[in-house]
Design an enzyme around this catalytic site. Sequence first.
Site, short mmCIF file in Angstrom:
data_model
loop_
_atom_site.label_atom_id
_atom_site.label_comp_id
_atom_site.label_asym_id
_atom_site.label_seq_id
_atom_site.Cartn_x
_atom_site.Cartn_y
_atom_site.Cartn_z
N LYS A 16 79.67 -41.27 20.71
CA LYS A 16 79.61 -42.70 20.37
C LYS A 16 79.25 -42.88 18.90
CE LYS A 16 76.36 -43.48 23.43
NZ LYS A 16 76.19 -42.09 23.89
N ARG A 91 72.57 -50.65 28.10
CA ARG A 91 72.41 -49.38 28.79
C ARG A 91 71.91 -49.58 30.21
NH1 ARG A 91 71.48 -45.67 24.28
NH2 ARG A 91 71.32 -43.56 25.06
N ARG A 130 74.03 -29.82 18.16
CA ARG A 130 73.88 -30.90 17.19
C ARG A 130 72.70 -30.65 16.25
NH1 ARG A 130 73.64 -37.07 19.07
NH2 ARG A 130 71.86 -36.36 20.30
N ARG A 163 67.03 -32.72 17.25
CA ARG A 163 66.32 -33.92 17.72
C ARG A 163 65.40 -33.55 18.87
NH1 ARG A 163 70.61 -38.81 18.55
NH2 ARG A 163 69.59 -38.94 20.58
N ARG A 174 68.12 -36.99 30.33
CA ARG A 174 68.93 -38.09 29.76
C ARG A 174 70.21 -38.29 30.58
NH1 ARG A 174 69.61 -36.15 23.86
NH2 ARG A 174 70.83 -38.04 23.52
P1 AP5 Z 1 77.31 -37.93 18.70
O1 AP5 Z 1 78.39 -38.70 18.02
O2 AP5 Z 1 76.01 -37.78 18.00
O3 AP5 Z 1 77.12 -38.46 20.20
P2 AP5 Z 1 76.40 -39.76 20.76
O4 AP5 Z 1 77.20 -40.21 21.94
O5 AP5 Z 1 76.17 -40.76 19.68
O6 AP5 Z 1 75.05 -39.08 21.26
P3 AP5 Z 1 73.55 -39.59 21.29
O7 AP5 Z 1 72.77 -38.41 21.82
O8 AP5 Z 1 73.11 -40.11 19.96
O9 AP5 Z 1 73.64 -40.71 22.33
P4 AP5 Z 1 72.57 -41.17 23.28
O10 AP5 Z 1 73.27 -42.31 23.91
O11 AP5 Z 1 72.02 -40.18 24.23
O12 AP5 Z 1 71.31 -41.41 22.35
P5 AP5 Z 1 70.85 -42.63 21.48
O13 AP5 Z 1 70.62 -42.14 20.13
O14 AP5 Z 1 71.73 -43.82 21.68
O15 AP5 Z 1 77.93 -36.48 19.03
C1 AP5 Z 1 77.12 -35.45 19.60
C2 AP5 Z 1 77.45 -34.11 18.92
O16 AP5 Z 1 78.80 -33.75 19.22
C3 AP5 Z 1 77.36 -34.15 17.38
O17 AP5 Z 1 76.84 -32.93 16.93
C4 AP5 Z 1 78.83 -34.34 16.92
O18 AP5 Z 1 79.06 -33.75 15.65
C5 AP5 Z 1 79.59 -33.65 18.03
N1 AP5 Z 1 80.86 -34.33 18.36
C6 AP5 Z 1 81.09 -35.67 18.45
N2 AP5 Z 1 82.38 -35.91 18.83
C7 AP5 Z 1 82.94 -34.67 19.02
C8 AP5 Z 1 84.24 -34.24 19.44
N3 AP5 Z 1 85.21 -35.12 19.79
N4 AP5 Z 1 84.48 -32.91 19.53
C9 AP5 Z 1 83.50 -32.00 19.21
N5 AP5 Z 1 82.25 -32.36 18.80
C10 AP5 Z 1 81.98 -33.67 18.72
O19 AP5 Z 1 69.46 -42.99 22.19
C11 AP5 Z 1 68.34 -42.13 22.10
C12 AP5 Z 1 67.20 -42.69 22.93
O20 AP5 Z 1 66.83 -44.00 22.44
C13 AP5 Z 1 67.48 -42.92 24.43
O21 AP5 Z 1 67.31 -41.74 25.18
C14 AP5 Z 1 66.43 -43.99 24.75
O22 AP5 Z 1 65.15 -43.45 24.87
C15 AP5 Z 1 66.46 -44.87 23.51
N6 AP5 Z 1 67.44 -45.96 23.61
C16 AP5 Z 1 68.54 -46.15 22.81
N7 AP5 Z 1 69.20 -47.25 23.18
C17 AP5 Z 1 68.53 -47.76 24.25
C18 AP5 Z 1 68.74 -48.89 25.09
N8 AP5 Z 1 69.79 -49.72 24.93
N9 AP5 Z 1 67.86 -49.12 26.09
C19 AP5 Z 1 66.79 -48.32 26.28
N10 AP5 Z 1 66.52 -47.24 25.52
C20 AP5 Z 1 67.39 -46.96 24.52
#
Ligand code: AP5
Length: 226
Positions: A16, A91, A130, A163, A174
């Site tokens: 994402k 979410r 990552r 991270r 997660r």
């Molecule tokens: P990346 O693009 O970083 O993936 P992502 O989907 O953004 O992953 P996140 O871990 O950031 O998402 P998340 O939803 O778990 O965490 P968030 O930060 O929102 O890609 C991942 C890796 O793969 C990278 O190394 C990239 O280079 C590689 N990659 C990408 N695309 C690729 C491809 N096509 N092929 C190969 N490699 C690829 O949330 C973190 C925490 O915040 C949550 O756990 C929660 O505690 C809190 N939080 C956030 N939002 C909320 C909410 N709305 N409500 C409650 N708590 C929340």
Amino acid sequence: MSELNLVLLGPPGSGKGTQGERLQEELQLPYYATGDILRAAVREGTELGRAAKGYMDRGDLVPDEVIVGMIGERIDSAEAVDGFILDGFPRTVPQADALAAKLTELGRELTAVLLIDVSDEEVVRRLGGRRTCLENGHVFHLEFNPPQQEGVCDLDGSELVVRDDDKPDVIRHRLEQYEEKTSPLIAYYDGQSLLRQIEGSASAEAVADEIRRTLATLRLEADEAI
Ligand code: AP5
């Protein structure tokens, strides 16, 4: 289409953030990633950051009431009048209901929810490799997008780290949280004909191409409806 109000939905590590950054550049729209906003608050030691840190480190969701206000004020800001890209929000079903209520209040609606789908094995592979820059959160992958110099961010020279929530037991938790609390949104948005499924296991470039094609189709459909 007068405005483009997009949600990126998908499991942790589905890409994402990778696609959100590209879309922001291509569409010139504000990009609101709740995870990035929360991590910045943790780095800055704000009240929000202190409230969120424990939940994030455990891989739990931060309470809805904390998140909803944080996003509501951004959607309602001058920079978002032509649209926005949301990543990581909503979410939960209560968050989706709150988003719908906010948009109704503003006389607006979502354009589409892009579901970037990948398997659990791929999530583990992506999050395990990552590396994230300490200063500004730039994202790399040891195998798929390695930095030029090991352990150093290409963009700002700061240290690359794992991270806290990318450790194996937290990744598992997660994924469980996603399954239990976030995956019901797939049926929620499908029921509103807003869901567009994107095959996330291809390369980042191929996923970006599929998103471009999906947005082009949406534009055509909107033009035909006028
Ligand atoms: P990346 O693009 O970083 O993936 P992502 O989907 O953004 O992953 P996140 O871990 O950031 O998402 P998340 O939803 O778990 O965490 P968030 O930060 O929102 O890609 C991942 C890796 O793969 C990278 O190394 C990239 O280079 C590689 N990659 C990408 N695309 C690729 C491809 N096509 N092929 C190969 N490699 C690829 O949330 C973190 C925490 O915040 C949550 O756990 C929660 O505690 C809190 N939080 C956030 N939002 C909320 C909410 N709305 N409500 C409650 N708590 C929340």
